[in-house]
Design a protein around this motif. Sequence first.
Motif, PDB file in Angstrom:
ATOM      1  N   ARG A 139       0.827  -1.187   0.000  1.00 25.94           N
ATOM      2  CA  ARG A 139       0.000   0.000   0.000  1.00 25.94           C
ATOM      3  C   ARG A 139       0.869   1.248   0.000  1.00 25.94           C
ATOM      4  N   LEU A 140       0.452   2.238  -0.780  1.00 21.66           N
ATOM      5  CA  LEU A 140       1.201   3.477  -0.896  1.00 21.66           C
ATOM      6  C   LEU A 140       0.920   4.381   0.307  1.00 21.66           C
ATOM      7  N   ALA A 141       1.882   5.250   0.590  1.00 17.80           N
ATOM      8  CA  ALA A 141       1.700   6.225   1.667  1.00 17.80           C
ATOM      9  C   ALA A 141       0.555   7.161   1.297  1.00 17.80           C
ATOM     10  N   THR A 142      -0.270   7.514   2.294  1.00 19.15           N
ATOM     11  CA  THR A 142      -1.414   8.390   2.052  1.00 19.15           C
ATOM     12  C   THR A 142      -1.236   9.698   2.819  1.00 19.15           C
ATOM     13  N   TYR A 143      -1.457  10.801   2.116  1.00 21.66           N
ATOM     14  CA  TYR A 143      -1.362  12.119   2.727  1.00 21.66           C
ATOM     15  C   TYR A 143      -2.699  12.835   2.553  1.00 21.66           C
ATOM     16  N   LYS A 144      -2.964  13.779   3.445  1.00 22.09           N
ATOM     17  CA  LYS A 144      -4.221  14.525   3.387  1.00 22.09           C
ATOM     18  C   LYS A 144      -3.963  15.927   2.840  1.00 22.09           C
ATOM     19  N   ILE A 145      -4.834  16.373   1.940  1.00 23.89           N
ATOM     20  CA  ILE A 145      -4.728  17.720   1.397  1.00 23.89           C
ATOM     21  C   ILE A 145      -6.067  18.419   1.576  1.00 23.89           C
ATOM     22  N   GLN A 146      -6.020  19.670   2.034  1.00 23.37           N
ATOM     23  CA  GLN A 146      -7.249  20.432   2.258  1.00 23.37           C
ATOM     24  C   GLN A 146      -7.431  21.437   1.130  1.00 23.37           C
ATOM     25  N   LEU A 147      -8.622  21.432   0.525  1.00 25.61           N
ATOM     26  CA  LEU A 147      -8.924  22.316  -0.588  1.00 25.61           C
ATOM     27  C   LEU A 147     -10.147  23.160  -0.279  1.00 25.61           C
ATOM     28  N   THR A 148     -10.183  24.366  -0.826  1.00 27.26           N
ATOM     29  CA  THR A 148     -11.414  25.144  -0.761  1.00 27.26           C
ATOM     30  C   THR A 148     -12.402  24.556  -1.758  1.00 27.26           C
ATOM     31  N   PHE A 149     -13.656  24.938  -1.627  1.00 32.00           N
ATOM     32  CA  PHE A 149     -14.683  24.432  -2.546  1.00 32.00           C
ATOM     33  C   PHE A 149     -14.318  24.743  -3.992  1.00 32.00           C
ATOM     34  N   LEU A 150     -13.889  25.977  -4.252  1.00 32.76           N
ATOM     35  CA  LEU A 150     -13.581  26.387  -5.626  1.00 32.76           C
ATOM     36  C   LEU A 150     -12.320  25.717  -6.151  1.00 32.76           C
ATOM     37  N   GLU A 151     -11.339  25.474  -5.295  1.00 35.42           N
ATOM     38  CA  GLU A 151     -10.135  24.752  -5.731  1.00 35.42           C
ATOM     39  C   GLU A 151     -10.503  23.344  -6.198  1.00 35.42           C
ATOM     40  N   ALA A 152     -11.393  22.682  -5.454  1.00 39.23           N
ATOM     41  CA  ALA A 152     -11.817  21.330  -5.827  1.00 39.23           C
ATOM     42  C   ALA A 152     -12.676  21.345  -7.082  1.00 39.23           C
TER      43      ALA A 152
END
Length: 288
Positions: A139-152
């Motif tokens: 399994r690959l390493a998992t990281y969390k990224i936070q986006l604004t609504f418009l970025e997503a």
Amino acid sequence: MKRDFYETLGLTKGASKDEVKSAYRKMALKFHPDRNKEPDAEEKFKEINEAYEVLSNDQKKAAYDQFGHAAFDPSSGGFGGRTHTSQSDPFTSYTWSGSGQNPFGNADFDFGGFSNPFDIFEQFFGGNVNFGQSQRQQRLATYKIQLTFLEAALGCQKEVELDGKTKKLKVPAGVDDGQRIKFNDFILYVDVLPNKTFKRDGNDVYVTQEISLKQAILGDDIEVPTLEDKLKIRVKPGTQPNTLVRLQGRGIKDVNGFGRGDLYIRLNITIPSRLNSRQRDLIKELDF
């Protein structure tokens, strides 16, 4: 004793495909181990996934409705039970084939057998991907990224620091909260912040726009927000409360490139709570 599949999804026997899909999405989001840290969340998530894979398949559902869990138990007389690949991993691998309907609405998967439930949130871009036992073990390493609504919604370039190294990443337009994006050597878990103006439903976007009683009665040209800019629309005379105005193709681009959703403007009529004496007299003179 194994729980009834309908009970696992909070349904009654005979539930429709749409009801099964809706219940599965709700339960899977609630108990996915990345979101739910309760000690039994992982086990419940597996049960939910197994129930869905049976009840969403017409043949398996018919067999289950007739024979119950015995339909998938090889020791129960050959009702078409599944065969485990190993004692430790009862979930067979699956292939992203671009066919079949994904209940999360953003990518299509063909669940041929009982898939690994921890892969259903992952989204992959650019070709078919096969998942075998060896891939799951590494399994690959998992990281969390936070986006604004418009970025997503619109896509963006993000500079992130992973294991002390700065990387520039291109986030595709249309990713949704809770999805994972697989890169070559790691996976990004997407956390989308809520937005006061825009609400998402699949690839469609909803906006509530306040208008005055006068505008609703007489009509008017107003400016409304869209994902990219502001747009003028016409409020028709006699507009009723909660009228929806559909702007086709102004929603979110499908993450897999299959078109774009719509933007819905919900017109909310503001009723004044206080009137001066002249306004009251004028209202009394109106004959509707």
